[in-house]
Design an enzyme around this catalytic site. Structure first.
Site, short mmCIF file in Angstrom:
data_model
loop_
_atom_site.label_atom_id
_atom_site.label_comp_id
_atom_site.label_asym_id
_atom_site.label_seq_id
_atom_site.Cartn_x
_atom_site.Cartn_y
_atom_site.Cartn_z
N LYS A 1 0.82 -1.42 0.17
CA LYS A 1 -0.08 -0.13 0.36
C LYS A 1 0.77 1.28 0.21
O LYS A 1 0.22 2.83 -0.39
CB LYS A 1 -0.83 -0.04 1.50
N THR B 1 4.78 -0.33 19.93
CA THR B 1 6.40 -0.05 20.01
C THR B 1 5.91 1.65 20.10
O THR B 1 5.00 2.50 18.98
CB THR B 1 6.62 0.30 19.02
P1 NDP Z 1 0.17 -3.33 10.16
O1 NDP Z 1 1.03 -4.66 9.50
O2 NDP Z 1 0.66 -1.88 9.55
O3 NDP Z 1 0.11 -3.21 11.52
C1 NDP Z 1 0.07 -4.07 12.86
C2 NDP Z 1 -0.62 -3.55 13.77
O4 NDP Z 1 -0.32 -3.89 14.90
C3 NDP Z 1 1.17 -2.18 14.26
O5 NDP Z 1 0.24 -1.56 15.15
C4 NDP Z 1 1.74 -3.35 15.57
O6 NDP Z 1 2.27 -2.60 16.48
C5 NDP Z 1 0.33 -3.73 16.10
N1 NDP Z 1 0.83 -5.17 16.35
C6 NDP Z 1 1.32 -6.34 15.65
N2 NDP Z 1 1.68 -7.46 16.66
C7 NDP Z 1 1.46 -7.05 17.51
C8 NDP Z 1 1.37 -7.87 18.98
N3 NDP Z 1 1.50 -8.85 18.85
N4 NDP Z 1 1.05 -7.45 19.84
C9 NDP Z 1 0.54 -5.75 20.35
N5 NDP Z 1 0.96 -4.96 19.24
C10 NDP Z 1 0.96 -5.76 17.98
O7 NDP Z 1 -1.03 -4.13 9.75
P2 NDP Z 1 -2.65 -3.34 8.84
O8 NDP Z 1 -2.70 -2.00 9.60
O9 NDP Z 1 -2.44 -2.74 8.00
O10 NDP Z 1 -3.52 -3.76 9.54
C11 NDP Z 1 -4.46 -4.23 10.96
C12 NDP Z 1 -4.95 -5.29 10.79
O11 NDP Z 1 -6.41 -4.59 10.20
C13 NDP Z 1 -5.61 -6.57 9.90
O12 NDP Z 1 -5.99 -7.39 11.28
C14 NDP Z 1 -6.15 -6.32 9.34
O13 NDP Z 1 -6.58 -7.97 8.67
C15 NDP Z 1 -7.05 -5.84 9.33
N6 NDP Z 1 -7.85 -5.03 8.18
C16 NDP Z 1 -8.54 -4.73 7.52
C17 NDP Z 1 -9.28 -3.50 6.55
C18 NDP Z 1 -11.40 -4.47 6.60
O14 NDP Z 1 -10.99 -4.21 5.55
N7 NDP Z 1 -11.61 -4.32 7.65
C19 NDP Z 1 -8.81 -3.11 6.22
C20 NDP Z 1 -6.94 -3.12 6.64
C21 NDP Z 1 -6.89 -3.77 7.47
P3 NDP Z 1 3.85 -2.44 16.02
O15 NDP Z 1 3.80 -0.42 15.93
O16 NDP Z 1 4.64 -2.17 17.57
O17 NDP Z 1 4.05 -3.20 14.81
#
Ligand code: NDP
Length: 298
Positions: free
Chosen positions: A75, A161
């Site tokens: 993206k 983070t």
């Molecule tokens: P990203 O990978 O960009 O972001 C992931 C986020 O989750 C970060 O804030 C990360 O924190 C956090 N995270 C990951 N693992 C952990 C953990 N073990 N403990 C705490 N925090 C954690 O993903 P996206 O933002 O693109 O997507 C996020 C979710 O949204 C997904 O599940 C996706 O399926 C859903 N989504 C749904 C959509 C819809 O149309 N309904 C559209 C887009 C996304 P850190 O910064 O610390 O790594």
């Protein structure tokens, strides 16, 4: 039997990402095109492997692919290969929709529209509300920009983070200078006195993290007076976060399925230059929801 659903004149659209096999988007787009628009188009998944994104975009243009959705992990990465990017996508900092023009692809982002439409459908107004965004990844940017554009009292951001939360706060502040923004460390969430709406954008609750929640102290919902809990995840249908919210008496609990449909419809509107009325969108949403739930035995 003769199959004539795809002919020499059929316009081709699709989605690029890695992985892509799980995507529900082809079913959404092909069924909307068939049922609502009777339009001669086909929407197909394209698995683009790492390192091949630029070639894929050049190839798509040369093949005359009229529009593409872009999903993880491309993206942001796709932006340098575009002819232009629209102002909302620029604000969010990523694109999920490409439209072919004479100059090349123009990038849009319909995730914020999907979030706003989902809230509107539940009659949730962001104006003067305290909004907590859990997460600071790609979708948190769309959520934060969506919220910031609707005059909230305050937007709070909590993320594993902290630096990523600070980066998101600074990014939003560049465009929305008057919106109150605050980063809250995850382990200090209980110090929040008032929170009306939580938008859960982390991957906690999805995939390997099914059954987990980014908000383990469930007393927060009552203590802060949360009335809406929105989880962007829709697989599983009800995450631990949403289950906890419902059991804690939160009035509106909503998963990400409506957002998925609304952002897809918004992409189609951009590609085809049309606007569906809300009633038509809702009808389609219900049909697709029934299909999706039966497909997954929910
Ligand atoms: P990203 O990978 O960009 O972001 C992931 C986020 O989750 C970060 O804030 C990360 O924190 C956090 N995270 C990951 N693992 C952990 C953990 N073990 N403990 C705490 N925090 C954690 O993903 P996206 O933002 O693109 O997507 C996020 C979710 O949204 C997904 O599940 C996706 O399926 C859903 N989504 C749904 C959509 C819809 O149309 N309904 C559209 C887009 C996304 P850190 O910064 O610390 O790594």
């Amino acid at each position: 039997m003769i199959t004539d659903s795809v002919t020499g004149k059929t316009a081709v659209y699709g989605i690029i990402g890695e992985p892509i096999g799980h995507s529900f988007s082809p079913i959404i787009h092909n069924s909307i095109a068939d049922e609502l628009l009777s339009i001669d188009m086909v929407y197909v998944p394209f698995h683009v492997t790492k390192g091949n994104l630029e070639d894929a975009i050049k190839g798509a243009r040369n093949l005359g692919i009229q529009g593409l959705n872009v999903t993880l992990p491309y993206k942001r990465e796709v932006i340098p290969y575009l002819a232009d990017i629209d102002p909302i996508a620029r604000q969010i900092g990523s694109v999920n929709t490409l439209k072919l023009t004479d100059k090349g692809y123009v990038g849009y982002n319909t995730d914020a529209v999907g979030i706003l439409m989902s809230l509107k459908r539940q009659k949730v107004d962001l104006k003067d509300k305290n909004v907590l965004i859990l997460g600071a990844g790609g979708s948190a940017y769309a959520a934060a920009i969506a919220a910031a554009s609707h005059f909230p009292a305050k937007i709070m951001i909590a993320n594993r983070t902290q630096d990523n939360a600070i980066e998101l706060k600074e990014h939003v502040a560049k465009t929305y200078k008057k919106v109150a923004l605050q980063v809250v460390p995850l382990d200090e969430i209980m110090s929040i006195a008032a929170c009306d709406i939580i938008i859960q954008t982390t991957t906690v609750g999805f995939g390997d993290l099914i059954g987990e929640t980014p908000l383990p102290d469930t007393s927060f919902f009552k203590k802060a007076g949360v009335s809406t809990a929105f989880d962007l995840i829709y697989l599983p249908w009800k995450t631990q976060f949403l289950d906890d919210a419902a059991k804690s008496g939160v009035k509106n609990t909503m998963n990400g399925f409506n957002m998925l449909i609304y952002q897809a419809i918004a992409s189609q509107e951009i590609w085809l230059g049309i606007v569906h009325d809300d009633e038509v969108k809702d009808q389609k949403l219900q049909t697709l929801k029934m299909y999706y739930k039966s497909m997954n035995n929910y």
